[in-house]
Scaffold this motif. Structure first.
Motif, mmCIF file in Angstrom:
data_model
loop_
_atom_site.group_PDB
_atom_site.id
_atom_site.type_symbol
_atom_site.label_atom_id
_atom_site.label_comp_id
_atom_site.label_asym_id
_atom_site.label_seq_id
_atom_site.Cartn_x
_atom_site.Cartn_y
_atom_site.Cartn_z
ATOM 1 N N LEU A 150 0.606 16.983 -39.149
ATOM 2 C CA LEU A 150 0.055 17.252 -40.586
ATOM 3 C C LEU A 150 -0.622 18.248 -41.311
ATOM 4 C CD1 LEU A 150 -0.179 13.777 -42.205
ATOM 5 C CD2 LEU A 150 2.382 15.145 -42.657
ATOM 6 N N MET A 151 -0.564 19.462 -41.794
ATOM 7 C CA MET A 151 -1.182 19.786 -42.698
ATOM 8 C C MET A 151 -2.341 20.002 -43.676
ATOM 9 S SD MET A 151 0.961 23.385 -41.424
ATOM 10 C CE MET A 151 -1.038 24.775 -40.946
ATOM 11 N N LEU A 152 -3.325 19.512 -43.918
ATOM 12 C CA LEU A 152 -3.678 18.680 -45.491
ATOM 13 C C LEU A 152 -5.011 19.879 -45.888
ATOM 14 C CD1 LEU A 152 -3.603 14.854 -44.612
ATOM 15 C CD2 LEU A 152 -1.365 16.765 -45.536
ATOM 16 N N LYS A 153 -4.906 20.665 -46.072
ATOM 17 C CA LYS A 153 -6.011 21.444 -46.204
ATOM 18 C C LYS A 153 -4.992 23.322 -46.860
ATOM 19 C CE LYS A 153 -10.600 20.301 -44.213
ATOM 20 N NZ LYS A 153 -11.770 19.950 -43.855
ATOM 21 N N GLY A 154 -5.174 23.288 -47.762
ATOM 22 C CA GLY A 154 -4.804 24.917 -48.227
ATOM 23 C C GLY A 154 -5.363 25.104 -49.473
ATOM 24 N N THR A 155 -4.417 25.725 -50.515
ATOM 25 C CA THR A 155 -4.203 26.002 -51.356
ATOM 26 C C THR A 155 -3.653 25.607 -52.814
ATOM 27 O OG1 THR A 155 -2.702 27.695 -51.715
ATOM 28 C CG2 THR A 155 -5.882 28.129 -51.605
ATOM 29 N N ALA A 156 -3.969 25.200 -53.702
ATOM 30 C CA ALA A 156 -3.596 24.594 -54.895
ATOM 31 C C ALA A 156 -3.995 25.273 -56.320
ATOM 32 C CB ALA A 156 -3.831 22.783 -55.142
#
Length: 233
Positions: A193-199
């Motif tokens: 899982l990759m759970l840090k990003g932009t939103a």
């Protein structure tokens, strides 16, 4: 002739309807609960209130059966005759509010957090509209991404009753456009899982996220993650 008259009487008579159970029929075990619809509760707005009991809350309990309601915040009141929680314009964003109701000898409670008066809010149910993983894409769309008002989230690829794949906490900084998830537990937690990003939230019903990966690929996700577009349900 009498037989024909009797048959006509049966046809003309209105079908009897079952009377709803009396209030004494509810609240006799620990399954009784109250809840607030998962939606932004902004100052000056309202939220829908409900009561349920039995397995998975399958039985709705009439709010009229509760004889006492209370709110931990004087700016928030309960209007059970309309099934609403009324949030006054003076309510403080970010404050947690506890609502309690009493049915017979049982007192039950629920909580929600007052949303900002304006600006983007994640609270609610979202469904995947599209995804781009710069190659293979997950075999199943993410059909339910749930954000609670208290900073909790849940991911469900194939909704079934109350089952969820995994859940935890989320932090969203709308000004900086950053989002981060942390998984607490789950019934099926994907690897990698990759759970840090932009939103960013666009309008009232579109959420776009980049650089994250919620699972579903048969191969390892790309190093830069995936780009998701969600629509609010």
């Amino acid at each position: 002739m009498l037989d024909l008259l009797f048959a006509a009487t049966l046809i003309a008579a209105p079908a009897s309807q079952d009377e709803p159970p009396p209030c004494e029929a509810y609240g006799n075990d620990d399954s009784l609960s109250i809840g607030v619809v998962i939606a932004p509760g902004r100052p000056g707005g309202e939220l829908t209130l409900h009561a349920n009991e039995a397995l998975h809350g399958m039985i709705a309990v009439p709010l009229k059966c509760f004889d006492r309601w209370s709110s931990s915040d004087p700016a928030v009141t309960v209007a059970p005759e309309r099934g609403k929680i009324v949030i006054g314009p003076e309510a403080t964003p970010g404050r947690d509010v506890e609502i309690t109701g009493t049915l017979g000898a049982r007192t039950v409670r629920t909580r929600f957090r007052i949303a900002p008066a304006e600006g983007p809010v994640l609270t609610g149910f979202w469904s995947q509209s599209s995804v781009d993983c710069h190659g293979p894409v997950p075999r199943d769309p993410l059909r339910e991404l749930r954000f609670n008002s208290d900073g909790k989230f849940a991911v469900t690829f194939v909704p079934f009753e109350v089952r969820q794949d995994y859940w935890g906490a989320v932090e969203f900084d709308p000004a900086a456009g950053r989002i981060g998830f942390s998984v607490d537990r789950g019934n099926s937690v994907p690897a990698d899982l990759m759970l840090k990003g932009t939103a960013r939230v666009e309008g009232d019903n579109q959420l776009t996220m980049d650089g994250v990966y919620f699972g579903g690929l048969d191969v390892a996700p790309p190093a830069e993650g995936c780009s998701y577009v969600f629509r609010k349900r």
